[in-house]
Motif scaffolding. Structure first.
Motif, short mmCIF file in Angstrom:
data_model
loop_
_atom_site.label_atom_id
_atom_site.label_comp_id
_atom_site.label_asym_id
_atom_site.label_seq_id
_atom_site.Cartn_x
_atom_site.Cartn_y
_atom_site.Cartn_z
N ASN A 1 -4.55 -9.03 8.70
CA ASN A 1 -3.56 -10.01 9.18
C ASN A 1 -2.93 -10.85 8.08
O ASN A 1 -1.98 -11.57 8.34
N PHE A 2 -3.47 -10.79 6.86
CA PHE A 2 -2.87 -11.54 5.76
C PHE A 2 -2.35 -10.59 4.70
O PHE A 2 -2.52 -10.82 3.50
N GLU A 3 -1.69 -9.53 5.12
CA GLU A 3 -1.08 -8.56 4.20
C GLU A 3 0.35 -8.30 4.65
O GLU A 3 0.58 -7.85 5.76
N SER A 4 1.31 -8.62 3.77
CA SER A 4 2.71 -8.48 4.16
C SER A 4 3.29 -7.10 3.86
O SER A 4 4.41 -6.80 4.28
N LYS A 5 2.54 -6.27 3.14
CA LYS A 5 3.03 -4.92 2.85
C LYS A 5 1.89 -3.92 3.04
O LYS A 5 1.38 -3.35 2.08
N PRO A 6 1.49 -3.70 4.28
CA PRO A 6 0.38 -2.78 4.52
C PRO A 6 0.75 -1.35 4.17
O PRO A 6 1.87 -0.91 4.41
N ASP A 7 -0.20 -0.64 3.56
CA ASP A 7 0.00 0.76 3.21
C ASP A 7 -1.35 1.47 3.30
O ASP A 7 -2.33 0.90 3.81
N ALA A 8 -1.41 2.69 2.82
CA ALA A 8 -2.65 3.47 2.91
C ALA A 8 -3.78 2.81 2.13
O ALA A 8 -4.95 2.84 2.56
N ASP A 9 -3.47 2.21 0.99
CA ASP A 9 -4.51 1.53 0.22
C ASP A 9 -5.03 0.30 0.96
O ASP A 9 -6.23 0.02 0.95
N THR A 10 -4.13 -0.42 1.61
CA THR A 10 -4.54 -1.55 2.43
C THR A 10 -5.50 -1.10 3.51
O THR A 10 -6.53 -1.72 3.76
N PHE A 11 -5.15 -0.01 4.18
CA PHE A 11 -6.00 0.52 5.24
C PHE A 11 -7.40 0.82 4.71
O PHE A 11 -8.40 0.48 5.34
N ALA A 12 -7.46 1.47 3.55
CA ALA A 12 -8.76 1.86 2.99
C ALA A 12 -9.62 0.64 2.66
O ALA A 12 -10.84 0.67 2.81
N ARG A 13 -8.98 -0.45 2.22
CA ARG A 13 -9.74 -1.66 1.92
C ARG A 13 -10.13 -2.41 3.20
O ARG A 13 -11.19 -3.02 3.27
N ALA A 14 -9.25 -2.38 4.19
CA ALA A 14 -9.53 -3.09 5.44
C ALA A 14 -10.53 -2.35 6.31
O ALA A 14 -11.32 -2.98 7.03
#
Length: 436
Positions: free
Chosen positions: A395-408
């Protein structure tokens, strides 16, 4: 000339807002992102949500779903597509006072929830601003003002009423749809549209509220002492810290919330914060939780706060991390650094119990930049901090991508999330970054 869609389902008569409608300007955008959708559907029921999903599929329109409006990623609006706006669905009902079970529709804002529950002596740890929508928070996590006492919002979700991408209406609870309940608690955006939640609230009549200002040394030892205090603090205490550069000095603006109306308990919880460095107290008092997420926060969202935001979860405030945070907040790119305390009840949950697996970290770090500084500038300021973090909060990511998914959603949690997204949304109607 009147703008229209080629076809309008009977179920949506009077509920579709087009660009020539006077309401369009207040409905097209989120708090951070200006959108230009072809139409906004004001959904008043699960049937209307299902009809809007059919319309989007039939017309081949990109789809966005909005429960609140802050949505930092901007995914709650679009250009040229259809926005399903759940704001007409904002009812809050106490289902069973004895068990503290409440039903909250997904379009309610947390100010409305707090106002409705206050007369019953109940509260739910929610977003830190009254204008945040219930649906977006309660499907992603919910790191709120009572997080160390209550846990995450999703930890107390007992059932979710969901409209699946094919229009099917389902109740997800442990007995009927345990897989759907699991994914809706932490990664719901890719599985279905939540229209209502049953959530277990807590007894809470008032809170202790204090605002303090601490001078932060260049090495960040003040921040390390703050973390040490929180690690030993009673669970009633949750804090948020905002770092701000004032010339050569760095200040930490600390908001402390104590889940109690007992003055002795409040003093005992807050007092150790006075020893983290040179600290002054701006205010301290007992107030209603509904004052913290006030109805005064309820405002139209018109893209008025463009920004870039990212975040990371932290297991330990090492000297290197503390120094990097001070550097980021005082560097050439003006960067707003916020710290949210975790631990306590937030870490009680089994990491496998929900789609939010992060149950060992102590702190959430949020970094934001504002125009004229762009995403690249934020990334440069964030890089020295990023190498130390352990996980991310969607919820505190303004540019979610595949790397964001992997960290979340790390490891097996991410594998299960992808599997369930494909199960409930095989055609990718609600496609989210990292789904492949």
């Amino acid at each position: 000339m009147t703008t229209s869609l080629p076809t309008t389902p009977a179920e949506l008569a009077g509920k579709i807002v087009l660009p020539d409608d006077r309401r369009y300007s207040s409905l097209r955008s989120t708090y951070t992102t200006t959108g230009r959708p072809a139409a906004v559907v004001l959904a008043e029921s699960a049937d209307a949500v299902a009809a809007a999903l059919r319309l989007a599929r039939e017309q081949g329109l990109p789809l966005a779903v909005r429960s609140g409006g802050h949505g930092l990623s901007g995914s709650a609006t679009n250009n040229g597509g259809l926005v399903i706006d759940l704001s007409p669905m904002h009812r809050v009902e106490v289902l069973d006072r004895a068990t503290r079970l409440v039903r909250i529709e997904a379009g309610a804002r947390w100010a409305q929830v707090a106002q409705a529950l206050a007369p019953h002596g109940l509260a739910i740890s929610s977003g830190d601003h009254g204008n945040v929508g219930a649906g977006g928070l309660a499907t992603a996590g919910g790191i709120g003002w009572l997080v160390r006492h209550y846990g995450l919002t999703i930890d107390h979700v007992r059932a979710v009423e969901v409209v699946l991408p094919d229009g099917t209406q389902v109740r997800a609870d442990p007995a009927t749809e345990p897989d759907l309940l699991w994914v809706m608690r932490g990664a719901g955006a890719g599985a279905g549209i939540a229209v209502a939640f049953e959530i277990e609230a807590i007894e809470l009549h008032a809170i202790g509220f204090a605002q303090l200002v601490a001078h932060v040394d260049p090495a960040g030892e003040t921040l390390r002492r703050w973390e040490a205090v929180i690690a030993e603090a009673p669970r009633e205490l949750s804090t948020a810290v905002m770092l701000s550069s004032h010339g050569a000095a760095t200040l930490a603006f600390i908001t402390a919330v104590v889940a109690s109306d007992d003055p002795a308990t409040i003093q005992q919880a807050v007092q150790p914060l006075l020893d983290i460095g040179e600290v002054t107290v701006q205010q301290a008092h007992i107030t209603a939780y509904s004052d913290l997420v006030s109805p005064a926060h309820l405002h139209p969202n018109t893209g008025q706060m463009p920004s870039h935001t990212t975040n990371g979860l932290l297991k330990e405030m090492t000297p290197d991390v503390a120094r990097a945070l001070v550097t980021a907040s005082t560097g050439p790119t003006p960067t707003l650094i916020q710290l949210r305390s975790l631990g306590g009840a937030a870490n009680d949950m089994d990491p496998e119990a929900t789609a939010y697996a992060h149950r060992h970290q102590r702190t959430l770090i949020v970094a934001s930049s504002f125009p004229p500084y762009d995403r690249k500038a934020l990334s440069g300021a964030w890089a020295p901090v990023a190498e130390h973090v352990d996980g991310q909060y969607v919820n505190f990511e303004s540019k979610p991508d595949a790397d964001t998914f992997a960290r979340a959603h790390p490891g097996p949690t991410g594998d299960r999330v992808r599997e369930l997204w494909k199960k409930y949304d095989p055609d990718g109607v609600l496609r989210q970054p990292g789904a492949a």
